[in-house]
Each structure stands twice: as C-alpha cells, then as structure tokens.
Motif scaffolding. Structure first.
Motif, PDB file in Angstrom:
ATOM      1  N   GLN A  95      20.206  90.403  74.689  1.00 44.07           N
ATOM      2  CA  GLN A  95      21.564  89.958  74.392  1.00 44.07           C
ATOM      3  C   GLN A  95      21.701  89.517  72.941  1.00 44.07           C
ATOM      4  OE1 GLN A  95      24.010  90.155  76.806  1.00 44.07           O
ATOM      5  NE2 GLN A  95      22.379  91.194  77.922  1.00 44.07           N
ATOM      6  N   LEU A  96      22.899  89.697  72.400  1.00 37.96           N
ATOM      7  CA  LEU A  96      23.203  89.181  71.077  1.00 37.96           C
ATOM      8  C   LEU A  96      23.335  87.674  71.181  1.00 37.96           C
ATOM      9  CD1 LEU A  96      25.877  91.527  69.495  1.00 37.96           C
ATOM     10  CD2 LEU A  96      23.738  90.839  68.485  1.00 37.96           C
ATOM     11  N   SER A  97      22.759  86.959  70.246  1.00 37.70           N
ATOM     12  CA  SER A  97      22.909  85.512  70.244  1.00 37.70           C
ATOM     13  C   SER A  97      24.250  85.157  69.653  1.00 37.70           C
ATOM     14  CB  SER A  97      21.791  84.872  69.433  1.00 37.70           C
ATOM     15  OG  SER A  97      21.842  85.334  68.104  1.00 37.70           O
ATOM     16  N   GLY A  98      24.766  83.996  70.046  1.00 34.10           N
ATOM     17  CA  GLY A  98      26.033  83.544  69.492  1.00 34.10           C
ATOM     18  C   GLY A  98      27.187  84.453  69.837  1.00 34.10           C
ATOM     19  N   HIS A  99      27.181  84.985  71.055  1.00 38.70           N
ATOM     20  CA  HIS A  99      28.226  85.919  71.471  1.00 38.70           C
ATOM     21  C   HIS A  99      29.579  85.239  71.581  1.00 38.70           C
ATOM     22  CE1 HIS A  99      28.386  90.104  72.428  1.00 38.70           C
ATOM     23  NE2 HIS A  99      29.031  89.910  73.552  1.00 38.70           N
ATOM     24  N   GLY A 100      29.570  83.888  71.737  1.00 40.49           N
ATOM     25  CA  GLY A 100      30.819  83.149  71.771  1.00 40.49           C
ATOM     26  C   GLY A 100      31.554  83.247  73.093  1.00 40.49           C
ATOM     27  N   LYS A 136      17.286  90.410  65.197  1.00 35.51           N
ATOM     28  CA  LYS A 136      16.806  90.231  66.572  1.00 35.51           C
ATOM     29  C   LYS A 136      15.658  91.206  66.867  1.00 35.51           C
ATOM     30  CE  LYS A 136      17.475  88.397  70.693  1.00 35.51           C
ATOM     31  NZ  LYS A 136      17.377  86.997  71.022  1.00 35.51           N
ATOM     32  N   TYR A 137      15.774  92.454  66.409  1.00 41.61           N
ATOM     33  CA  TYR A 137      14.705  93.432  66.603  1.00 41.61           C
ATOM     34  C   TYR A 137      13.439  92.973  65.895  1.00 41.61           C
ATOM     35  CZ  TYR A 137      12.078  97.778  66.558  1.00 41.61           C
ATOM     36  OH  TYR A 137      11.085  98.721  66.702  1.00 41.61           O
ATOM     37  N   GLN A 138      13.586  92.471  64.680  1.00 39.83           N
ATOM     38  CA  GLN A 138      12.423  91.990  63.938  1.00 39.83           C
ATOM     39  C   GLN A 138      11.773  90.810  64.648  1.00 39.83           C
ATOM     40  OE1 GLN A 138      14.359  91.398  60.121  1.00 39.83           O
ATOM     41  NE2 GLN A 138      13.332  93.201  59.275  1.00 39.83           N
TER      42      GLN A 138
END
Length: 150
Positions: free
Chosen positions: A41-46, A141-143
């Motif tokens: 998941q993307l962080s800080g999706h809001g 995020k991938y890194q």
C-alpha cells in the motif's frame, strides 16, 4: 535520477511535464521487479484505499501509461473511443462525461475560452505535480522493500 536538460520557468506546464517524465523514468529504472509492488500500500493515502489504485503495482502501471501519453501525445480519437467502448478506460469515460458538461456550459456561453483554458491548465498542472509525488513515493517504497534505501 535523470536530470532535466531543458530550462523552463519553474511553474511552467512544460517544466511540470518534464519533471513528471523524469521521475517516472527514474521509477522505472529503480523498480527492477515490479511484481514486488503487488499488495503493497501507498503510505499516507489519506483515507481508505480506492479499488483501482489500491497498491503500488497499480500506481506503477498507471504512472507509466500516463508518461507515455505525456511523452508521445494522446491516442488518435478513434483508438481512444474504441478503448473506452471496450471498457478498458472506465475512468476516462467518467472524464468524458465531465468534458461533455463543460462543453454544454461552453455552448450556452457560461464559460469563456480563456476561463476554460485556465481551468484545464491549472488542473493539469495540479494533477501532474501530484502524480510526480506518487512516482517518487513508489520509488522510495520499492527501495525500502528491497533494502536499497539511500
């Protein structure tokens, strides 16, 4: 990371487009195994995750597809209509409905051409800036996932 070679005013649409393309190219170079992005998941999706953009892989593929349009232009109208008709561009279909509303307003004289231009120009600027940030986030995020944090 790729360096911008062209010089435009900082808030110029061309500058924003170049930054977006460079950031997505960087993302493509960093992300060697895109399948690792699935279910992350993307962080800080809001807020709650949306169905169509719920994981990093979905963002990765969407950002790449948009970069192709930014770099090479839009599909010819016939190809785009065929894509919409086949159901592959559901969101674009929603955008088409909004465009028809704006066209109706324009036809009735409610919005002048200059106002329409400013509305679309500022919206495009905002969206490309937002997508550039998302490309940076997918890369970061991938890194983190692969232990390549710099």
């Amino acid at each position: 990371m790729q360096v911008l070679t062209k010089r435009y005013a900082k808030n110029s649409l061309l500058s924003v487009m170049d930054r977006y393309s460079a950031e997505v190219r960087n993302m493509e170079q960093v992300v060697m195994i895109p399948s690792l992005l699935r279910d992350a998941q993307l962080s800080g999706h809001g807020g709650p995750a949306k169905a169509r953009a719920s994981d990093l892989y979905t963002y990765f593929t969407m950002l790449k597809a948009i970069r192709m349009d930014v770099d090479h232009g839009l599909l010819p109208r016939e190809e785009w209509q065929a894509k919409v008709a086949s159901g592959e561009a559901e969101e674009a279909e929603n955008g088409t409905a909004e465009t028809k509303e704006v066209a109706d307003e324009s036809a009735s004289g409610e919005l002048g051409l200059e106002a329409q231009f400013h509305l679309h120009f500022s919206s495009l600027h905002h969206i490309l800036t937002y997508l550039t940030e998302k490309a940076q986030e997918v890369t970061r995020k991938y890194q983190e996932m692969t232990g390549q944090v710099q």
